[in-house]
Design a protein around this motif. Structure first.
Motif, mmCIF file in Angstrom:
data_model
loop_
_atom_site.group_PDB
_atom_site.id
_atom_site.type_symbol
_atom_site.label_atom_id
_atom_site.label_comp_id
_atom_site.label_asym_id
_atom_site.label_seq_id
_atom_site.Cartn_x
_atom_site.Cartn_y
_atom_site.Cartn_z
ATOM 1 N N THR A 159 4.180 -17.774 0.858
ATOM 2 C CA THR A 159 3.815 -16.360 0.768
ATOM 3 C C THR A 159 3.223 -15.873 2.084
ATOM 4 O OG1 THR A 159 3.473 -16.557 -1.619
ATOM 5 C CG2 THR A 159 2.456 -14.672 -0.532
ATOM 6 N N THR B 199 6.721 -1.977 0.451
ATOM 7 C CA THR B 199 6.540 -2.399 -0.945
ATOM 8 C C THR B 199 6.572 -3.920 -1.057
ATOM 9 O OG1 THR B 199 7.491 -0.350 -1.773
ATOM 10 C CG2 THR B 199 7.486 -2.225 -3.285
ATOM 11 N N PHE B 200 7.537 -4.563 -0.383
ATOM 12 C CA PHE B 200 7.614 -6.025 -0.400
ATOM 13 C C PHE B 200 6.347 -6.641 0.186
ATOM 14 C CE2 PHE B 200 12.533 -5.905 -0.054
ATOM 15 C CZ PHE B 200 12.650 -5.757 -1.423
ATOM 16 N N GLU C 157 3.290 -5.262 0.278
ATOM 17 C CA GLU C 157 2.196 -5.074 -0.684
ATOM 18 C C GLU C 157 2.278 -6.099 -1.807
ATOM 19 O OE1 GLU C 157 2.691 -1.004 -1.855
ATOM 20 O OE2 GLU C 157 1.801 -0.225 -0.007
ATOM 21 N N ASP C 158 3.489 -6.326 -2.327
ATOM 22 C CA ASP C 158 3.675 -7.320 -3.397
ATOM 23 C C ASP C 158 3.284 -8.718 -2.920
ATOM 24 O OD1 ASP C 158 4.588 -5.328 -5.079
ATOM 25 O OD2 ASP C 158 6.717 -5.863 -4.865
ATOM 26 N N ALA C 159 3.652 -9.062 -1.689
ATOM 27 C CA ALA C 159 3.315 -10.378 -1.150
ATOM 28 C C ALA C 159 1.802 -10.536 -0.999
ATOM 29 C CB ALA C 159 4.020 -10.601 0.188
ATOM 30 N N LYS D 163 -0.478 -9.027 -2.831
ATOM 31 C CA LYS D 163 -1.008 -9.181 -4.196
ATOM 32 C C LYS D 163 -0.787 -10.602 -4.697
ATOM 33 C CE LYS D 163 -0.327 -4.359 -5.487
ATOM 34 N NZ LYS D 163 0.538 -3.417 -6.203
ATOM 35 N N HIS D 164 0.411 -11.150 -4.435
ATOM 36 C CA HIS D 164 0.704 -12.520 -4.873
ATOM 37 C C HIS D 164 -0.218 -13.511 -4.169
ATOM 38 C CE1 HIS D 164 2.979 -15.702 -6.711
ATOM 39 N NE2 HIS D 164 3.249 -16.237 -5.527
ATOM 40 N N ASP E 198 -3.480 -13.429 -5.875
ATOM 41 C CA ASP E 198 -3.381 -14.127 -7.162
ATOM 42 C C ASP E 198 -3.407 -15.643 -6.966
ATOM 43 O OD1 ASP E 198 -3.256 -11.759 -8.583
ATOM 44 O OD2 ASP E 198 -1.066 -11.790 -8.799
#
Length: 114
Positions: free
Chosen positions: A18, A61-62, A64-66, A68-69, A72
């Motif tokens: 990630t 967007t990709f 931001e998702d990365a 967030k991951h 997590d």
């Protein structure tokens, strides 16, 4: 009992992947922004402008998702180290092994997730 070394290793491998994805997406986004600076396009009227805007939006967007991951994964690693991994944060019951295999960063059991 202590942290499960296989689980910790899998989470760390996912975290490294990630982090690499974040670095690559950041470079892609910087290149897209730089390309849009070099070419004075009108996003609304120039066909290339719409493509550049779409690529910028999609890459953002990709990214931001990365991020967030990654957060997590860090949280899952913290829970693993605290010997609190695999327990639902809402009801306190164990999270089913199948759910943790499919989604190791899960914080809730299936019942509380719905």
């Amino acid at each position: 009992m202590g942290p499960d070394p296989e689980l910790r290793s899998a989470l760390l491998a996912d975290r490294a992947g990630t982090a690499n994805r974040i670095a690559a997406l950041t470079a892609d986004l910087e290149a897209i922004v730089e390309a849009s600076r070099l070419v004075a396009t009108d996003d609304e009227h120039d066909p290339e402008g719409a493509t550049i805007a779409f690529e910028r939006s999609q890459t953002t967007t990709f990214l931001e998702d990365a991020h967030k991951h990654l957060a997590d994964l860090d949280s899952a690693l913290d829970r693993l180290e605290a010997d609190d991994f695999g327990r639902c944060e809402i009801c306190g019951n164990p999270i089913a092994a199948g759910r943790l295999i499919a989604r190791p960063t899960a914080r809730t059991c299936i019942d509380c997730a719905t």
